[in-house]
Design an enzyme around this catalytic site. Structure first.
Site, PDB file in Angstrom:
ATOM      1  N   LYS A  79       0.816  -1.206   0.000  1.00 44.46           N
ATOM      2  CA  LYS A  79       0.000   0.000   0.000  1.00 44.46           C
ATOM      3  C   LYS A  79       0.853   1.261   0.000  1.00 44.46           C
ATOM      4  O   LYS A  79       0.408   2.344  -0.360  1.00 44.46           O
ATOM      5  CB  LYS A  79      -0.850   0.055   1.290  1.00 44.46           C
ATOM      6  CG  LYS A  79      -1.814  -1.060   1.500  1.00 44.46           C
ATOM      7  CD  LYS A  79      -2.529  -0.829   2.842  1.00 44.46           C
ATOM      8  CE  LYS A  79      -3.304  -2.042   3.246  1.00 44.46           C
ATOM      9  NZ  LYS A  79      -3.849  -1.885   4.631  1.00 44.46           N
ATOM     10  N   GLY A  80       2.082   1.108   0.468  1.00 46.63           N
ATOM     11  CA  GLY A  80       2.908   2.282   0.781  1.00 46.63           C
ATOM     12  C   GLY A  80       3.102   3.279  -0.342  1.00 46.63           C
ATOM     13  O   GLY A  80       3.340   4.459  -0.088  1.00 46.63           O
ATOM     14  N   GLU A  83       8.113   2.316  -5.864  1.00 49.16           N
ATOM     15  CA  GLU A  83       8.163   1.860  -4.460  1.00 49.16           C
ATOM     16  C   GLU A  83       8.293   3.070  -3.544  1.00 49.16           C
ATOM     17  O   GLU A  83       8.977   4.036  -3.859  1.00 49.16           O
ATOM     18  CB  GLU A  83       9.386   0.959  -4.236  1.00 49.16           C
ATOM     19  CG  GLU A  83       9.092  -0.527  -4.294  1.00 49.16           C
ATOM     20  CD  GLU A  83       8.307  -1.071  -3.092  1.00 49.16           C
ATOM     21  OE1 GLU A  83       7.629  -0.294  -2.391  1.00 49.16           O
ATOM     22  OE2 GLU A  83       8.375  -2.290  -2.877  1.00 49.16           O
ATOM     23  N   ASP A  84       7.663   2.981  -2.386  1.00 45.74           N
ATOM     24  CA  ASP A  84       7.867   4.022  -1.390  1.00 45.74           C
ATOM     25  C   ASP A  84       9.237   3.845  -0.745  1.00 45.74           C
ATOM     26  O   ASP A  84      10.006   4.789  -0.630  1.00 45.74           O
ATOM     27  CB  ASP A  84       6.745   4.020  -0.336  1.00 45.74           C
ATOM     28  CG  ASP A  84       6.489   2.632   0.237  1.00 45.74           C
ATOM     29  OD1 ASP A  84       6.631   1.641  -0.510  1.00 45.74           O
ATOM     30  OD2 ASP A  84       6.167   2.516   1.430  1.00 45.74           O
ATOM     31  N   ASP A 127      14.044  -1.569   1.671  1.00 39.35           N
ATOM     32  CA  ASP A 127      14.680  -1.816   2.961  1.00 39.35           C
ATOM     33  C   ASP A 127      15.675  -2.976   2.765  1.00 39.35           C
ATOM     34  O   ASP A 127      16.786  -2.769   2.267  1.00 39.35           O
ATOM     35  CB  ASP A 127      13.544  -2.158   3.935  1.00 39.35           C
ATOM     36  CG  ASP A 127      13.948  -2.194   5.384  1.00 39.35           C
ATOM     37  OD1 ASP A 127      15.006  -2.735   5.692  1.00 39.35           O
ATOM     38  OD2 ASP A 127      13.181  -1.705   6.234  1.00 39.35           O
ATOM     39  N   LYS A 149      16.546   2.756   2.126  1.00 42.16           N
ATOM     40  CA  LYS A 149      17.181   2.517   3.429  1.00 42.16           C
ATOM     41  C   LYS A 149      18.366   1.577   3.188  1.00 42.16           C
ATOM     42  O   LYS A 149      18.364   0.396   3.560  1.00 42.16           O
ATOM     43  CB  LYS A 149      16.158   1.911   4.404  1.00 42.16           C
ATOM     44  CG  LYS A 149      16.569   2.100   5.846  1.00 42.16           C
ATOM     45  CD  LYS A 149      15.656   1.343   6.791  1.00 42.16           C
ATOM     46  CE  LYS A 149      14.432   2.087   7.218  1.00 42.16           C
ATOM     47  NZ  LYS A 149      13.684   1.362   8.284  1.00 42.16           N
ATOM     48  N   PHE A 155      13.341   3.727  11.998  1.00 50.33           N
ATOM     49  CA  PHE A 155      11.979   3.384  11.597  1.00 50.33           C
ATOM     50  C   PHE A 155      11.228   4.648  11.209  1.00 50.33           C
ATOM     51  O   PHE A 155      11.135   5.585  11.990  1.00 50.33           O
ATOM     52  CB  PHE A 155      11.245   2.633  12.707  1.00 50.33           C
ATOM     53  CG  PHE A 155      10.013   1.970  12.178  1.00 50.33           C
ATOM     54  CD1 PHE A 155      10.109   0.800  11.435  1.00 50.33           C
ATOM     55  CD2 PHE A 155       8.765   2.536  12.369  1.00 50.33           C
ATOM     56  CE1 PHE A 155       8.974   0.201  10.886  1.00 50.33           C
ATOM     57  CE2 PHE A 155       7.625   1.940  11.845  1.00 50.33           C
ATOM     58  CZ  PHE A 155       7.731   0.776  11.101  1.00 50.33           C
ATOM     59  N   VAL A 156      10.732   4.658   9.972  1.00 54.02           N
ATOM     60  CA  VAL A 156      10.100   5.870   9.458  1.00 54.02           C
ATOM     61  C   VAL A 156       8.629   5.637   9.120  1.00 54.02           C
ATOM     62  O   VAL A 156       8.240   4.536   8.728  1.00 54.02           O
ATOM     63  CB  VAL A 156      10.841   6.404   8.209  1.00 54.02           C
ATOM     64  CG1 VAL A 156      12.166   7.030   8.595  1.00 54.02           C
ATOM     65  CG2 VAL A 156      11.036   5.320   7.149  1.00 54.02           C
ATOM     66  N   ASP A 207       3.648   3.143   7.077  1.00 55.38           N
ATOM     67  CA  ASP A 207       2.870   2.952   8.304  1.00 55.38           C
ATOM     68  C   ASP A 207       3.689   2.355   9.437  1.00 55.38           C
ATOM     69  O   ASP A 207       4.773   1.797   9.246  1.00 55.38           O
ATOM     70  CB  ASP A 207       1.699   1.999   8.032  1.00 55.38           C
ATOM     71  CG  ASP A 207       2.172   0.540   7.881  1.00 55.38           C
ATOM     72  OD1 ASP A 207       3.088   0.305   7.067  1.00 55.38           O
ATOM     73  OD2 ASP A 207       1.647  -0.331   8.595  1.00 55.38           O
ATOM     74  N   ARG A 225       0.027   6.633   7.788  1.00 56.55           N
ATOM     75  CA  ARG A 225       0.254   6.681   6.328  1.00 56.55           C
ATOM     76  C   ARG A 225      -0.124   8.036   5.730  1.00 56.55           C
ATOM     77  O   ARG A 225       0.402   8.442   4.709  1.00 56.55           O
ATOM     78  CB  ARG A 225      -0.576   5.610   5.612  1.00 56.55           C
ATOM     79  CG  ARG A 225      -0.127   4.180   5.855  1.00 56.55           C
ATOM     80  CD  ARG A 225      -0.845   3.253   4.881  1.00 56.55           C
ATOM     81  NE  ARG A 225      -0.796   1.856   5.259  1.00 56.55           N
ATOM     82  CZ  ARG A 225       0.194   1.012   4.937  1.00 56.55           C
ATOM     83  NH1 ARG A 225       1.223   1.451   4.253  1.00 56.55           N
ATOM     84  NH2 ARG A 225       0.148  -0.248   5.306  1.00 56.55           N
TER      85      ARG A 225
END
Ligand code: PRP
Length: 178
Positions: A40-41, A97-98, A101, A129, A150-151, A157, A163
């Site tokens: 969803k990001g 992509e948001d 990681d 990241k 952690f963002v 989210d 979000r």
């Protein structure tokens, strides 16, 4: 309890999204790419990015889940929960992509999509990241490289919260929250 500290303001994100759109527009001149968002990001980034793209394009989404994932860590196993509804053979596909990681989600998706023989396959990620990478993945367009914190916000989210926030925030946990 948790506190939010600004990592990137809405204005900084806006400027970076505009810069990415310029790069994409320059590279895809004369083409009509399929922008493939990973839910969803990606929803906020996709919406802002396409509003800055003055070119022919199409939009599609896939949803991937990682089962066994903790709330702030990935499990390393990706699964396609909503696949493509558009054939991509011969298309210029740009994954949106948001955040990347560990890279495991993107690695899985790239392998899945390559089998469908797109004309080209590139990746645009707003947040990279990089210190968390477990597998090497190609990212053609990077908005920001971020540290291993952690963002949340701008589509990202924590337990499905935050979000909707317009900037990117560092979520600082306090003892009582876990
Ligand atoms: C996030 C993000 C990427 C993935 C990156 O999605 O949107 O798809 O994690 O992590 P990785 O590089 O370690 O694989 P998430 O699974 O949190 O789902 P969401 O977008 O629905 O929040």
């Amino acid at each position: 309890m948790s506190e939010l500290q600004v990592l990137f303001s809405p204005e900084e994100i806006r400027a970076t999204v505009e810069r990415l759109a310029q790069e994409i527009q320059r590279d895809y001149q004369g083409k009509s790419p399929l922008l493939l968002g990973v839910l969803k990001g990606c929803f906020m980034f996709m919406a802002d990015l396409v509003r800055n793209l003055n070119m022919p394009l199409e939009i599609e989404f896939v949803a991937l889940s990682s089962y066994g994932r903790g709330r702030t860590k990935t499990s390393g196993k990706a699964e396609l929960v909503q696949g493509l509804r558009t054939p991509i053979k011969g298309r210029d596909v740009l994954i949106i992509e948001d955040i990347v990681d560990s890279g495991l989600t993107l690695d899985f998706l790239l392998k899945h999509l390559r089998r469908k023989k797109p004309a080209s396959l590139k990746v645009c990620a707003l947040f990279d990241k990089a210190p968390r990478r477990e597998v090497t993945v190609p990212i053609d367009y990077v908005g920001f490289t971020i540290p291993d914190v952690f963002v949340v916000g701008y589509g990202l989210d924590y337990d499905e919260k935050y979000r909707q926030l317009p900037g990117l925030y560092f979520l600082k946990e306090t003892e009582s929250s876990r």
